[in-house]
Structure formats: C-alpha cells, structure tokens
Scaffold this active site. Sequence first.
Site: not given
Ligand code: NOJ
Length: 724
Positions: A265
């Site tokens: 993430d």
């Molecule tokens: C953080 C989020 O937790 C995740 O779901 C997302 O895909 C990523 N950022 C990318 O934007």
Amino acid sequence: MRTLKLRDERHIETLLGRMTLTEKLGQLTMMAASHTVTGPVITGHSTDDIRAGRIGNLLNLIGAAAAREMQRIAVEESRLAIPLLIGLDVIHGHRTLFPVPLAEVALFDSEAWALTAREAAREAAADGINMAFAPMLDVSRDPRWGRIVEGPGESPWVGRKLAEAKVRGFQGADLAAADSVAAVAKHFCGYGAVTAGREYASVDVSERTLLEVHVPPFAAAVSCGVAAVMPAFTDLAGIPMTANAHMLRGRLRRELGFEGVLVSDYNSIAELIQHGVAADLVEAAALALRAGVDVDMVSGAYLQGLPPALERGLVSLAEIDESVRRVLALKARLGLFEDPYRRGTVAESAATVTERRRLARDIAARSIVLLTNRDDALPLAAGVRRLALIGPLADAPAEMRGPWWCAAQPDAQVSVLAGMRAALPRSQVLHASGVDIAGDDDSGIAAALEVCDGADAVVLCLGEAATMSGEAASRAHPGLPGRQRELAEAVLQRAGARAIPVIGVLFCGRPLVVPWLAQRAGALLAAWFPGCEAGHALAEILTGRTSPSGRTPVTWPRAVGQIPIYFGHRNTGRPTDPTGPFASRYIDESNEPLFPFGHGLTYGRFTLSNLRLAPERAAASATVEIRVDVANESGRRAEETVFLFARRLQSRVAPPVLELHGVGKIALDPGTRATLTLHLPVAELSSLGPDLAPALEPGVVEILVGPSAERASLLTGHLQVVAA
Ligand code: NOJ
C-alpha cells in the site's frame, strides 16, 4: 489466469539476465504521478527515472495521452524497453461513476457486480490504465470505519461472491485483452477490524475470526486468478501486514496458492519505521521483501534500501529476482510485451459512454434501500404539484460521487434537484439547503421552513459529504454532521403540523446512527452515494417508476455503543433476554439494531410460505434444493430478495446464530405468486473445528429463509447432515 507462454518465460529470463540491480529495483517500484492524490507523500514521477529504468511502474496518472507518453518513454527510451504497470484506484467506476461499493453490494446481484467492474475496466483501460486497485474485500462490522464504504459489508459470504464477480469483471476472459485490467484484491488482511473503527489502528482478532471472516474473500479472489494483492496498512497482532511473512508468504502464497504480484500500500514500506519494527529504510525494505512484497508503492524504500540491505546480507539477490520475475510475468500476462499501447489507444464511442451511464442509472436505482415507509408515504402521489427539496445534499452534484472519484469530473453528476425537475416537468420543485453539510451556521433554517409551507411533500436530503467516508475518514459520531439534525427536526415539526409527508433521504458511506429520524420521517431511504446518475436514479424511486429493491449489506446500529453489531454473532451462554437479569444485553439500550442486515422494503407486499427442503437428509456431496413460495399481495410490481441462512444447532465450536449461504431474487406482478428455488451445497456448511481445520459435522442444521436477518421474519426448516 492466463498461463505464461514459453516465449514469455524465456523473455523474462533474458531480461533478468541483462538487468542491473537498479533496473531490477525499478521494476519493483511504483511511483505516483500527481494527477490525483491518494496518500500523504506526493512523489511526483520523473520521466528521467523511467528512462533510466529506476521507475518501472506508475499510479495516479490520468488520461490516455499521458499514459501513452509514459509507456512510450519506457519502451522506446529505456535500455530494456520494459513497459509500465499503470495503476489507479478504480473503485466504483473510472470516469463514469457507479454507486459506491457498499451501495452496489446492496443489489445482492453477482452479475451486476461483475458488469460494473467490466465497464469500469473498459473505461479505465481506454485511458491507458492496466491495473485497478480493487476490489476492496475487507469485511467490516464497524460503521465508524470510513472504509466500510469500499467493501462487501459485514458478511464473509458476500465478500466471497463479490471477490469472484469483481475479479471476473476487471480481468475479463483474457487479461491480455485491450479492455482488461489486473485486479488488486485489497487489503490483506483484517483491516476491517481496526480497533474502535479508527483508521489505520491496530488489528487484533483471533485466528478463528481471521480465518472465518477476513480471509475467505481473499481466498475466493485467489481461486479466481486475481493478478495482484495489496497488504493492509495495519498491523495484525503487532506484526504490520507489510512485513508479515507468516500471512503473506505463508497463508497467502503457500496455503492459498497465490502466485501473483504483491503490491504494497501507499508508502507502507517506509511506514514500517513508524510502526516501530524497522530502524530505517534499509531494514524496512528488507522486512517487506522478505515477507513477500514485490512492489513498493511510492516509499522509495526498495530503490534506496535494498542495495545496502543486499550488502549487509539482509536480503538475497534471489529474493529480489523472484519478485522481479513476478512483476514481469504480470506484464506479460497483461500483453504489455506484445503491445504496450493496446490500452489507451482507441477512444470509446459516445454511444458506449451513453450506454454506460444508463447502466449506472439502473445500478444506482437498484442500490437504494427503502428503510421505512410509514403509511405508504412513498412513492410520491402521481399528481404531486409542489415538492420541497430541503437539505444540503439536495443540490450537491459533486457530493454524489462519494469517496474515490478518480477521473470523474465534479459536474458530471446529476443532483437530486436536477433529477427531480427532469422527472416532474409539470410540478413545481422548490429547493432550500437550510444548512451546510457540516458547520454551525443554522441561519438558513427559517427560509427552508418557508419552502416547505404549501408543499405536497418534503424530501429531506441529508447525510455526509463525499469525503466523510473512505480512507482516513473514521467517525466517532456516525450520525448527521453539523446542524442537519436541527434542520430535520424543524422541518418534521413544521410539516407535521401541516400534515405534509416528509421523506428522508440519506447520502452516506456507512449506516448512520439516526433512530430519531427513522422513527419520525414518513419514509426513509438510504441512497448511499449513488454516483453520476444520482438524481435520475432517486427520481425513479421517489416517483414510483421503479420499486426499491436494495437491501442493506450491513446492520444499522441504533446507538454507537452497540458497535460492532452484526447478524453472525454467537449465542453466548446467557443469550439476550430483554427482561431477564444476567443476560447478554445493555441496561440502557436494546440489543436490536435499527435495521437488520438484509433489510429493505419494496413497493410490493410480499409473503413467504411453504418452505421445503429436498432432500431433508444429506451428506457433504449433496446439494439441497430449498423452495419457498413468494406472493406479491400488493397492487404494484416489485422485486423481493430472499436470504438463505443456516444455523448449526450444535457444534464443537459455538456456532453463529445465523450464517448466510445464499440469496435469491424474484420479481412479481401484482397479485401473483411463484416458487423461488435456492441451492445449498451441503459442503458449504462445513466449519472450522477446535483445531481450526475445516470439517462438516453431522447433525441438525436449521435452514432459515426470509427477507432479512431479523429472526422473526424467517421461515425455518431442518436439514439432517449425515456422514458420507
Ligand atoms: C491507499 C489505500 O489504502 C489503497 O486502498 C489505495 O489503493 C492506495 N492508497 C493507492 O491510492
């Protein structure tokens, strides 16, 4: 999932043999362009880094021309000509927004779930995207958590079905097709159980809960060949998922057989330092790689940290190569080596876009849940002359997007006001917002009350702003924000005194704690965030052109203190007894939810009868046919949703009071009846024994069928499960 051709395998090995360490790490790095912002660290990507092979993947790049140019630089100007993964949060559509995921789940229709993912994939792929950071599969029983809006709600069974449908929709029959994108199942695992619903907080659930509730949707996604998985930001019993070798290499890869790419993430590898498990980027990078994380999203930890980690012996080159191979294999599966420009080259026709909006409207109308309808306040009377639309969400097109709007323009959404004016061209549709969504200014309430006077009906459009749910949007007070309650109470009082029906419409990314409103409004709808066709979809429901058919995929609490509240709880040794002492209950609040899981009214009036099972004794290999007669006793055509629950009466492990095993739908004309058949493979009734191994225990299982998880509404039959 498409298996790799021998040619691809050879190509990957040749590439690996030619790559420098930096180029390898480039393939393990995904940096953010700044076309949309989805995290706290904004890296900005440098085209020179792509040329030099230091960046092999991008996210947050929007637009076909931009995507094409970046691919061009990667394949025409970098030494090894390796195309980029280009990822984006395609959460509920790309340019055309469907309702937010939780709303879409309210359809309980796998085909619809697959269809919207397919359309989102086509639209995103037309913009050069080849990876969607979706589906989000975090089961959650906590409406305080803002991200409950992104996922399947409270049921692991729904999570499994959603996973299968979404992976199928995003990836299509062939991942290499120009309109397919790699799906990313996220966030593995347990994120939906953050402590007290507080975003990013620790998760500490039992091994049993993990396996019974949180893992199954991911297992389903893996079985369907999901291309990638994203570990959660959170820690699980102290071990951050990004560094959790037991969960990633052990459970996900070894036990579930996941062979695809693990994408971290956003910045989460560097955040291992904040978690307190790594001293610096070097240790953080080593921990993540060793746990099995292939791609570092934006933290730069792999680029900076892995070379010294290699020198210090914290990681091996073989481990790096293993991850690079997986990334290259995904690029091959996506067909990127054959033709890096296959996505984002052909613009979609206007007819395709119009057709997609039509689908968005249909899905949005079907996602709306009619929570109450006292005295049949809905649908609005056919001859309504004057309608008052009150509230801060009545004319708020941008809010209709809900969280995660990606490439959707703020003005591409139809407001409730616009939708109602279009639907009722001969009526006077008046509007006053009264108050803002949040904030303390109540000076507009008086004017709003004047607009109500003389109306035939009032529609109160209340709820959250789009940004109040989604990531980083936990709420300790998940009711109506700002001065909306004051506005609603004033309107209810004024309209009540004039016998004008008041219909409440809630725009929200979670169940809201609003027992007072449910009790006093003539009717109450959960519209969630309906997406681009919001106003038209709502108009369909309010005017009665479409009967509501959405069902809530999460239990609505009547008080914050009841959270977590869900239908699959265990009975306890002293089950709820509203009057008796020493029972599992509150002394200051009922145990009953405001609305149970599956609740949702229609404009029909359905009765269920004559539940029968065939056979009534069965072993694991059998499938039981469950039939129930459904009658529509109203004067309107409508669609009924019927849930199939089971309850094991006795088991070595205390069983949940209800387990969901199926859903059926049936549309009936006025005054007609039909038989609905549901199928229950007996093997589905297996559960985890005391040793956490799955087993089907012989014995009596109650089969419960009905319109929601409310016990009193369910018909009951019995199935004798026998040993094979
Ligand atoms: C953080 C989020 O937790 C995740 O779901 C997302 O895909 C990523 N950022 C990318 O934007």
